[in-house]
Design a protein around this motif. Structure first.
Motif, mmCIF file in Angstrom:
data_model
loop_
_atom_site.group_PDB
_atom_site.id
_atom_site.type_symbol
_atom_site.label_atom_id
_atom_site.label_comp_id
_atom_site.label_asym_id
_atom_site.label_seq_id
_atom_site.Cartn_x
_atom_site.Cartn_y
_atom_site.Cartn_z
ATOM 1 N N PHE A 294 -6.276 0.481 12.227
ATOM 2 C CA PHE A 294 -6.597 1.277 11.035
ATOM 3 C C PHE A 294 -6.703 0.368 9.812
ATOM 4 C CE2 PHE A 294 -5.087 3.521 7.240
ATOM 5 C CZ PHE A 294 -5.983 4.580 7.176
ATOM 6 N N PHE A 295 -5.777 -0.566 9.671
ATOM 7 C CA PHE A 295 -5.812 -1.493 8.540
ATOM 8 C C PHE A 295 -7.101 -2.307 8.543
ATOM 9 C CE2 PHE A 295 -4.990 -5.957 7.253
ATOM 10 C CZ PHE A 295 -4.915 -5.755 5.881
ATOM 11 N N SER A 296 -7.450 -2.889 9.682
ATOM 12 C CA SER A 296 -8.660 -3.723 9.753
ATOM 13 C C SER A 296 -9.909 -2.915 9.440
ATOM 14 C CB SER A 296 -8.780 -4.347 11.152
ATOM 15 O OG SER A 296 -7.731 -5.261 11.375
ATOM 16 N N ARG A 297 -9.975 -1.689 9.959
ATOM 17 C CA ARG A 297 -11.145 -0.846 9.716
ATOM 18 C C ARG A 297 -11.275 -0.499 8.235
ATOM 19 N NH1 ARG A 297 -9.834 2.897 12.727
ATOM 20 N NH2 ARG A 297 -9.224 4.547 11.274
ATOM 21 N N ARG A 298 -10.163 -0.084 7.596
ATOM 22 C CA ARG A 298 -10.235 0.283 6.189
ATOM 23 C C ARG A 298 -10.479 -0.947 5.302
ATOM 24 N NH1 ARG A 298 -8.973 5.619 4.991
ATOM 25 N NH2 ARG A 298 -9.979 5.001 3.041
ATOM 26 N N PHE A 299 -9.961 -2.083 5.696
ATOM 27 C CA PHE A 299 -10.188 -3.310 4.940
ATOM 28 C C PHE A 299 -11.682 -3.662 4.947
ATOM 29 C CE2 PHE A 299 -10.255 -7.772 3.907
ATOM 30 C CZ PHE A 299 -9.151 -7.987 3.088
#
Length: 315
Positions: A294-299
């Motif tokens: 989720f972090f990588s996608r939103r980043f």
């Protein structure tokens, strides 16, 4: 902005130079310097945030005194909040005495006079605003001085001031500087009102500063993965529906606002030398992201680049 570093001056000239600089920036006062083996040393920095001035004073021990007599010879009539990130300071006003360490603060009203100082090496960070800009009754401000330790706003304001000071060079020149000053003053008004007797002023200030207090609370708890809208609403004694309506009236989506602030923090840490030894997952987790995907996608959605690519390019 650096105003003075007395390390560049001969020892006999340092006390006078600091007194002149301090009086010029903050108004009339008297200063007693603590004798140090290598001579008194002070570094004074100041930044302007619209109507608010932020000051950082670092160095050997001293005691600064502002009396009503000083105020009569001074065109400045100000309210100040003083914090002590390093060392332990003593604050005195009208018989009230308190110690100020890294987890405390002091409120000062210039025309009322006060004393403030520390022994050994210390760092004081304070902000000052004209009383007309502060916009609260003088008697309410003075009545709050001895009882601020009872307020739940104190840690929020401390966190806010630390963030301002930590990035003051950039933030003071940012287009948002005036908005940051407004938020600082709203939190300070909320601080004063929170320890005042119930009445129209207290209720008005509480309502007017609610969104500012909510966002300050969120900033102070961004790293907590358990930070939820329910917890935020509960901390402010409002319903979840009222919280969402408050944010909507303020022109923001609470969830998106939280994610964006967390992403900004993680983005800075990923390229900070002090965090270079940490994994991307560790940095993300420290900003409340428990799901690496989720972090990588939103980043990537926000910055157009993956966290790994961002770290590699910045390095």
């Amino acid at each position: 902005m650096l105003v003075l570093d007395t390390a560049d001056l001969p020892v006999p000239d340092r006390a006078e130079a600091f007194h002149a600089a301090a009086a010029g920036e903050t108004g009339s006062c008297s200063i007693e310097q603590e004798e140090a083996a290598s001579g008194a040393w002070k570094k004074l920095e100041t930044w302007s945030f619209g109507p608010m001035a932020l000051f950082a004073t670092q160095g050997s021990g001293m005691r600064i005194r502002r009396t009503p007599r000083h105020a009569r010879f001074d065109s400045m009539n100000t309210v100040s909040v003083i914090t002590q990130p390093q060392g332990r300071a003593a604050f005195g006003w009208s018989g009230h005495q308190q110690f100020v360490g890294p987890e405390g603060l002091a409120l000062a009203h210039k025309t009322a006079g006060y004393e403030y100082g520390w022994s050994g090496t210390g760092l004081s960070v304070a902000f000052m605003v004209d009383t007309d800009r502060f916009g609260m009754p003088e008697d309410m401000v003075r009545a709050a001085i001895p009882v601020l330790h009872h307020s739940r706003i104190t840690p929020l304001l401390l966190h806010h001031v630390r963030a301002l000071h930590g990035d003051a060079d950039r933030l003071s020149t940012d287009p948002s500087a005036a908005h940051l000053a407004a938020a600082t003053l709203e939190l300070t008004r909320a601080l004063v009102a929170s320890v005042a007797p119930d009445g129209p002023v207290r209720r008005t200030v509480a309502q007017d500063t609610l969104l500012t207090r909510v966002l300050a609370f969120v900033r102070a708890h961004l790293a907590d993965p358990e930070l939820t809208p329910q917890r935020i609403a509960q901390a402010h004694n409002i319903s979840l529906r009222s919280l969402y309506r408050l944010c909507e009236d303020g022109g923001l989506s609470l969830e998106r606002w939280i994610i964006r602030r967390r992403l900004e923090g993680a983005r800075q840490d990923l390229v900070s030398p002090e965090h270079s030894h940490r994994t991307i997952e560790s940095v993300a987790r420290s900003w409340g992201f428990t799901n690496p995907a989720f972090f990588s996608r939103r980043f990537r959605e926000t910055y157009g680049i993956s966290p790994r690519e961002w770290r590699r390019l910045a390095g």
